[in-house]
Motif scaffolding. Structure first.
Motif, PDB file in Angstrom:
ATOM      1  N   UNK A  99       0.853  -1.193   0.000  1.00 44.59           N
ATOM      2  CA  UNK A  99       0.000   0.000   0.000  1.00 44.59           C
ATOM      3  C   UNK A  99       0.887   1.241   0.000  1.00 44.59           C
ATOM      4  N   UNK A 100       0.568   2.172  -0.861  1.00 45.98           N
ATOM      5  CA  UNK A 100       1.257   3.468  -0.903  1.00 45.98           C
ATOM      6  C   UNK A 100       0.202   4.554  -0.722  1.00 45.98           C
ATOM      7  N   UNK A 101       0.492   5.496   0.168  1.00 45.86           N
ATOM      8  CA  UNK A 101      -0.500   6.510   0.523  1.00 45.86           C
ATOM      9  C   UNK A 101       0.020   7.909   0.253  1.00 45.86           C
ATOM     10  N   UNK A 102      -0.902   8.778  -0.119  1.00 47.11           N
ATOM     11  CA  UNK A 102      -0.638  10.208  -0.197  1.00 47.11           C
ATOM     12  C   UNK A 102      -1.482  10.863   0.891  1.00 47.11           C
ATOM     13  N   UNK A 103      -0.830  11.309   1.954  1.00 41.48           N
ATOM     14  CA  UNK A 103      -1.575  11.851   3.092  1.00 41.48           C
ATOM     15  C   UNK A 103      -2.146  13.232   2.783  1.00 41.48           C
ATOM     16  N   UNK A 104      -1.574  13.932   1.817  1.00 43.06           N
ATOM     17  CA  UNK A 104      -2.112  15.244   1.440  1.00 43.06           C
ATOM     18  C   UNK A 104      -3.447  15.105   0.720  1.00 43.06           C
ATOM     19  N   UNK A 105      -3.520  14.127  -0.207  1.00 38.26           N
ATOM     20  CA  UNK A 105      -4.755  13.898  -0.968  1.00 38.26           C
ATOM     21  C   UNK A 105      -5.679  12.906  -0.282  1.00 38.26           C
ATOM     22  N   UNK A 106      -5.173  12.250   0.788  1.00 39.15           N
ATOM     23  CA  UNK A 106      -5.929  11.248   1.547  1.00 39.15           C
ATOM     24  C   UNK A 106      -6.420  10.106   0.645  1.00 39.15           C
ATOM     25  N   UNK A 115      12.646  -0.432  -6.351  1.00 37.50           N
ATOM     26  CA  UNK A 115      13.769   0.322  -5.805  1.00 37.50           C
ATOM     27  C   UNK A 115      14.382   1.272  -6.819  1.00 37.50           C
ATOM     28  N   UNK A 116      14.037   1.105  -8.097  1.00 34.78           N
ATOM     29  CA  UNK A 116      14.620   1.947  -9.139  1.00 34.78           C
ATOM     30  C   UNK A 116      13.937   3.301  -9.265  1.00 34.78           C
ATOM     31  N   UNK A 117      12.690   3.362  -8.873  1.00 35.87           N
ATOM     32  CA  UNK A 117      11.967   4.639  -8.989  1.00 35.87           C
ATOM     33  C   UNK A 117      10.941   4.746  -7.866  1.00 35.87           C
ATOM     34  N   UNK A 118      10.533   5.965  -7.580  1.00 38.41           N
ATOM     35  CA  UNK A 118       9.542   6.183  -6.537  1.00 38.41           C
ATOM     36  C   UNK A 118       8.160   6.331  -7.166  1.00 38.41           C
ATOM     37  N   UNK A 119       7.164   5.901  -6.437  1.00 41.28           N
ATOM     38  CA  UNK A 119       5.786   6.005  -6.917  1.00 41.28           C
ATOM     39  C   UNK A 119       5.246   7.405  -6.610  1.00 41.28           C
ATOM     40  N   UNK A 120       4.567   7.976  -7.578  1.00 41.22           N
ATOM     41  CA  UNK A 120       4.029   9.327  -7.429  1.00 41.22           C
ATOM     42  C   UNK A 120       2.507   9.290  -7.356  1.00 41.22           C
ATOM     43  N   UNK A 123      -2.667  12.430  -8.341  1.00 42.73           N
ATOM     44  CA  UNK A 123      -3.416  13.676  -8.151  1.00 42.73           C
ATOM     45  C   UNK A 123      -2.499  14.888  -8.008  1.00 42.73           C
ATOM     46  N   UNK A 124      -1.462  14.767  -7.145  1.00 47.84           N
ATOM     47  CA  UNK A 124      -0.607  15.922  -6.867  1.00 47.84           C
ATOM     48  C   UNK A 124       0.834  15.739  -7.331  1.00 47.84           C
ATOM     49  N   UNK A 125       1.153  14.549  -7.862  1.00 53.48           N
ATOM     50  CA  UNK A 125       2.500  14.238  -8.382  1.00 53.48           C
ATOM     51  C   UNK A 125       3.578  14.240  -7.295  1.00 53.48           C
ATOM     52  N   UNK A 126       3.174  14.168  -6.030  1.00 55.58           N
ATOM     53  CA  UNK A 126       4.140  14.072  -4.936  1.00 55.58           C
ATOM     54  C   UNK A 126       4.443  12.601  -4.653  1.00 55.58           C
ATOM     55  N   UNK A 127       5.631  12.301  -4.095  1.00 53.52           N
ATOM     56  CA  UNK A 127       5.971  10.900  -3.800  1.00 53.52           C
ATOM     57  C   UNK A 127       4.995  10.285  -2.806  1.00 53.52           C
ATOM     58  N   UNK A 128       4.608   9.052  -3.083  1.00 52.81           N
ATOM     59  CA  UNK A 128       3.750   8.310  -2.175  1.00 52.81           C
ATOM     60  C   UNK A 128       4.581   7.697  -1.051  1.00 52.81           C
ATOM     61  N   UNK A 129       3.977   7.562   0.118  1.00 51.42           N
ATOM     62  CA  UNK A 129       4.641   6.945   1.263  1.00 51.42           C
ATOM     63  C   UNK A 129       4.231   5.479   1.351  1.00 51.42           C
ATOM     64  N   UNK A 130       5.204   4.616   1.543  1.00 50.34           N
ATOM     65  CA  UNK A 130       4.911   3.189   1.668  1.00 50.34           C
ATOM     66  C   UNK A 130       4.240   2.935   3.011  1.00 50.34           C
ATOM     67  N   UNK A 131       3.039   2.336   2.980  1.00 47.44           N
ATOM     68  CA  UNK A 131       2.273   2.096   4.205  1.00 47.44           C
ATOM     69  C   UNK A 131       2.268   0.632   4.621  1.00 47.44           C
ATOM     70  N   UNK A 132       2.958  -0.242   3.893  1.00 45.15           N
ATOM     71  CA  UNK A 132       3.041  -1.643   4.286  1.00 45.15           C
ATOM     72  C   UNK A 132       2.019  -2.531   3.602  1.00 45.15           C
ATOM     73  N   UNK A 133       2.010  -3.792   4.004  1.00 45.76           N
ATOM     74  CA  UNK A 133       1.126  -4.778   3.382  1.00 45.76           C
ATOM     75  C   UNK A 133      -0.310  -4.699   3.892  1.00 45.76           C
ATOM     76  N   UNK A 134      -0.510  -4.264   5.143  1.00 39.22           N
ATOM     77  CA  UNK A 134      -1.821  -4.389   5.782  1.00 39.22           C
ATOM     78  C   UNK A 134      -2.438  -3.050   6.172  1.00 39.22           C
ATOM     79  N   UNK A 135      -2.135  -2.028   5.409  1.00 35.29           N
ATOM     80  CA  UNK A 135      -2.704  -0.705   5.675  1.00 35.29           C
ATOM     81  C   UNK A 135      -4.172  -0.676   5.261  1.00 35.29           C
TER      82      UNK A 135
END
Length: 210
Positions: A99-106, A115-120, A123-135
């Motif tokens: 799970x990857x989350x954008x806390x700004x866009x909720x 590992x080669x690139x970050x997920x964006x 909606x806002x093109x900001x990097x997503x935060x990795x929230x783990x397997x069970x978010x």
């Protein structure tokens, strides 16, 4: 009926029917079946023989298909071993999406780790935060819960229910309400703890090792 039970019933039925209706022709007008070597019985007419083949052919094919499904089914051995208590490293055998989350866009998305690139965020093109397997993301309208999620992810913590390799249940505590977040911030400031450690404690006043 659960999918596993339905699959097991189909497999058992296919095996039984395949054994019942399958025979291997032998010399001397005999055939080998599950009942042993028996005399082959000729049909009175070609019409009866065609009817029998039409009826038993799909049944035999069904049995063979269920056997093939058993052999090729993904994770069958891992799930069976897990059901009977044997440790299985799920994350080592299968690459599950995180799970990857954008806390700004909720919002949150499921993506494979790269590992080669970050997920964006789309909606806002900001990097997503990795929230783990069970978010389990809160509803988008729940601003308070998302503020707690932002604090947890901001400390580099993830929402995980299994061990690192996935072979056992080790649910990690994470605060869910702003009240739980507030008291852990206060304990961290008072006791000189890192906020990430305080957020990982089910009881903010007790160390997990105690």
């Amino acid at each position: 009926m659960r999918a596993g039970a339905a699959f097991a019933a189909a497999l058992l039925g296919g095996l039984v029917l395949t054994a019942l209706f399958s025979s291997i022709p032998l010399s001397g007008g005999q055939a080998l079946t599950m009942f042993g070597v028996v005399d082959r019985v000729d049909y009175a007419t070609a019409a009866w023989q065609a009817l029998a083949l039409t009826a038993t052919g799909p049944v035999t094919l069904w049995g063979l298909i269920t056997i093939a499904l058993l052999v090729t089914r993904n994770g069958w051995s891992a799930r069976s071993a897990s059901r009977y208590g044997d440790p299985v490293c799920f994350y080592a055998m299968t690459h599950y999406k995180l799970h990857y989350a954008c806390v700004s866009c909720r919002v949150s998305f499921k993506r494979h780790a790269d590992l080669q690139r970050e997920h964006l965020c789309p909606n806002c093109s900001q990097p997503l935060l990795c929230a783990g397997h069970d978010f389990a993301p809160p509803p988008r309208r729940d601003v308070r819960s998302w503020s707690v999620v932002a604090a947890v992810l901001g400390e580099g913590l993830r929402y995980e229910g299994l061990s690192v390799c996935g072979c056992g249940k080790e649910p990690k505590y994470r605060p869910r309400t702003r009240a739980e977040l507030r008291i852990r911030r206060a304990v961290a400031a008072r006791d000189g703890l890192s906020l990430s450690e305080a957020l990982s404690r089910p009881d903010p006043l007790t160390s997990p090792a105690d």
